[in-house]
Motif scaffolding. Structure first.
Motif, PDB file in Angstrom:
ATOM      1  N   CYS A  87       0.862  -1.186   0.000  1.00 23.65           N
ATOM      2  CA  CYS A  87       0.000   0.000   0.000  1.00 23.65           C
ATOM      3  C   CYS A  87       0.895   1.232   0.000  1.00 23.65           C
ATOM      4  O   CYS A  87       2.093   1.151   0.292  1.00 23.65           O
ATOM      5  CB  CYS A  87      -0.961   0.013   1.188  1.00 23.65           C
ATOM      6  N   LEU A 125       1.170   5.641   0.801  1.00 24.15           N
ATOM      7  CA  LEU A 125       0.731   6.961   1.250  1.00 24.15           C
ATOM      8  C   LEU A 125       1.359   7.979   0.314  1.00 24.15           C
ATOM      9  O   LEU A 125       2.579   8.079   0.211  1.00 24.15           O
ATOM     10  CB  LEU A 125       1.196   7.213   2.691  1.00 24.15           C
ATOM     11  N   PRO A 159      -3.564  -0.415  -3.076  1.00 28.66           N
ATOM     12  CA  PRO A 159      -4.393   0.551  -2.345  1.00 28.66           C
ATOM     13  C   PRO A 159      -3.590   1.761  -1.873  1.00 28.66           C
ATOM     14  O   PRO A 159      -2.382   1.673  -1.645  1.00 28.66           O
ATOM     15  CB  PRO A 159      -4.936  -0.259  -1.166  1.00 28.66           C
ATOM     16  N   ALA A 212      -3.581   5.741   0.411  1.00 23.58           N
ATOM     17  CA  ALA A 212      -4.113   6.833   1.220  1.00 23.58           C
ATOM     18  C   ALA A 212      -3.395   8.089   0.750  1.00 23.58           C
ATOM     19  O   ALA A 212      -2.242   8.019   0.296  1.00 23.58           O
ATOM     20  CB  ALA A 212      -3.874   6.592   2.709  1.00 23.58           C
ATOM     21  N   LEU A 264      -9.741   7.730   1.602  1.00 21.89           N
ATOM     22  CA  LEU A 264      -8.749   7.683   2.671  1.00 21.89           C
ATOM     23  C   LEU A 264      -7.754   8.805   2.407  1.00 21.89           C
ATOM     24  O   LEU A 264      -6.795   8.634   1.656  1.00 21.89           O
ATOM     25  CB  LEU A 264      -8.032   6.326   2.686  1.00 21.89           C
ATOM     26  N   LEU A 287      -5.365   2.173   6.441  1.00 19.08           N
ATOM     27  CA  LEU A 287      -4.964   1.698   5.113  1.00 19.08           C
ATOM     28  C   LEU A 287      -4.359   0.300   5.198  1.00 19.08           C
ATOM     29  O   LEU A 287      -4.715  -0.593   4.412  1.00 19.08           O
ATOM     30  CB  LEU A 287      -3.954   2.667   4.507  1.00 19.08           C
ATOM     31  N   ARG A 300      -6.003  -3.208   3.588  1.00 12.73           N
ATOM     32  CA  ARG A 300      -5.316  -3.287   2.302  1.00 12.73           C
ATOM     33  C   ARG A 300      -5.822  -4.408   1.398  1.00 12.73           C
ATOM     34  O   ARG A 300      -5.916  -4.226   0.181  1.00 12.73           O
ATOM     35  CB  ARG A 300      -3.800  -3.391   2.499  1.00 12.73           C
TER      36      ARG A 300
END
Length: 427
Positions: free
Chosen positions: A335, A337, A353, A355, A375, A397, A401
């Protein structure tokens, strides 16, 4: 070019452009200029530097060539930098994009019209420069290029762009002046509705062009990154991608670069304390410098600010690299950010995925394409004392995930089809 000057020019610019376009059309009709068959000319939103812009340029060329359009040229904003693509010509128009004098501006625009007249199609990649957020001149130059192309009979479109909460009056007026056969493509539902409410011109809903980007299959940099990734996975690590950029501070008074670095370092340290299974990979996505910093420099500063035991769990990708390489890398990350929307698109395009640290209201519409709960966190909330909102966001997150991955994958084909809609009716 100032807003007042643009306002003065608006009433007369369309008349002058239509007159010049008629002259160019007659020159072509009488055989002095011939259009290249299966041809297109592309206007990027900026000079090279952003991997997001690079992703849109490369994806557009990928798709057009798949449709049999082989003769493609790029309009360049500078005289030196070029995108990493194979085109028949890089048309350099620095004096049009970097306004210096009336003489150079007019001469470069006349030259641009002459070149566009040699192509069957004109595509401007609208990205985030059409709502006047960065400068009304960015909007002005793009609209005027599209206007002269449409007057000369080119199939014309402004592809995949967003609209923030408060588009400038000048940008709304400019877009409304375009002929109805110039296709305007909003890249998310929120931007689509904002445009419908703001301008007098048909608007189509699409998805971002970068969803069509083909990832790199192999490269030396990709191999180095995947070696680290595979080592982490062999140790059952959860790999979290990290991206930050200096523009997150643009509208925050009193907040410095050091403050941003400290917040990210504290966040990563806390995440590592909470979950020893985490490893962190830093993903710079723009090599341009703003106030002396770019994504790569900020990533290095964050890593240098971490305790040694946390820094040993971090890796920064070799940079600069290609947008295609980034898209290949994020497929192997659990994942991410991100503060960059096109890094988010690269991730979603690979089922990874995300954020987001959001800005300009651009991310909400992206989430809607996948029917995802947003998110994201606004930059100002990073600096609220005694709160760990960013830590909480990342924990959420990580916990979700797998379900997020499944939801993204279930919608991906549909979103890619919507991305292809950028070219409907204008190929």
């Amino acid at each position: 070019m100032g807003d007042l000057l643009i306002t003065i020019l608006l009433p007369i610019s369309s008349l002058l452009i239509s007159t010049y376009a008629l002259l160019l059309w007659m020159i072509r009709i009488f055989g002095f200029v011939r259009r290249l068959p299966n041809s297109a000319i592309i206007l990027p939103p900026a000079a090279p530097g952003s991997l997001g812009d690079e992703a849109m340029v490369c994806a557009s060329i990928d798709y057009l060539r798949k449709q049999g359009i082989e003769n493609i040229s790029l309009i360049q904003h500078t005289n030196k930098q070029t995108y990493p693509v194979d085109v028949i010509e890089n048309i350099r128009l620095r004096n049009f994009f970097i306004y210096q004098s009336w003489y150079k501006f007019i001469a470069s625009f006349l030259y641009a019209g002459w070149k566009v007249n040699q192509y069957e199609r004109f595509y401007a990649l609208g990205a985030d420069v059409m709502d006047g957020y960065y400068s009304n001149y960015y909007t002005f130059k793009t609209v005027k290029m599209a206007q002269i192309a449409s007057f000369m009979g080119c199939s014309t479109g402004i592809l995949g762009f967003s609209c923030n909460r408060q588009p400038t009056n000048i940008s709304k007026q400019l877009l409304s002046t375009l002929k109805s056969n110039v296709r305007l493509n909003a890249r998310d539902k929120i931007s689509y509705q904002r445009l419908i409410d703001s301008i007098y011109h048909p608007v189509n809903l699409v998805a971002d062009l970068a969803f069509l980007l083909k990832p790199a299959e192999q490269s030396e940099k990709l191999a180095r990154v995947l070696e680290w990734v595979n080592t982490q996975k062999s140790q059952d690590k959860i790999i979290l991608g990290i991206n930050i950029h200096i523009l997150l501070l643009k509208q925050l008074e009193g907040i410095t670069t050091d403050d941003l670095v400290q917040v990210l370092a504290e966040t990563i340290t806390k995440l590592h304390q909470d979950n020893q299974q985490l490893s962190f990979i830093f993903l710079p996505h723009d090599r341009r410098k703003f106030s002396g910093f770019n994504d790569d420099i900020l990533s290095k500063k964050v890593i240098e600010s971490l305790p040694s035991e946390v820094a040993s769990s971090c890796f920064k990708i070799p940079f600069p690299c290609l947008a295609r390489e980034i898209k290949a890398i994020v497929k192997h990350i659990d994942c991410v950010l991100t503060g960059r929307m096109h890094l988010a698109i690269a991730c979603l395009g690979q089922g990874t995925p995300i954020a987001c640290i959001t800005y300009q209201g651009k991310f909400q519409g992206l989430y809607q394409h996948f029917n995802l709960e947003p998110l994201f966190i606004e930059p100002k909330k990073l600096f609220v004392p005694n709160q760990n909102q960013l830590v909480e966001l990342v924990h959420k997150l990580i916990a979700q995930r797998q379900s997020l991955h499944e939801q993204v994958v279930s919608k991906l084909d549909e979103v890619k089809e919507l991305s292809q809609e950028n070219f409907t009716s204008i190929i």
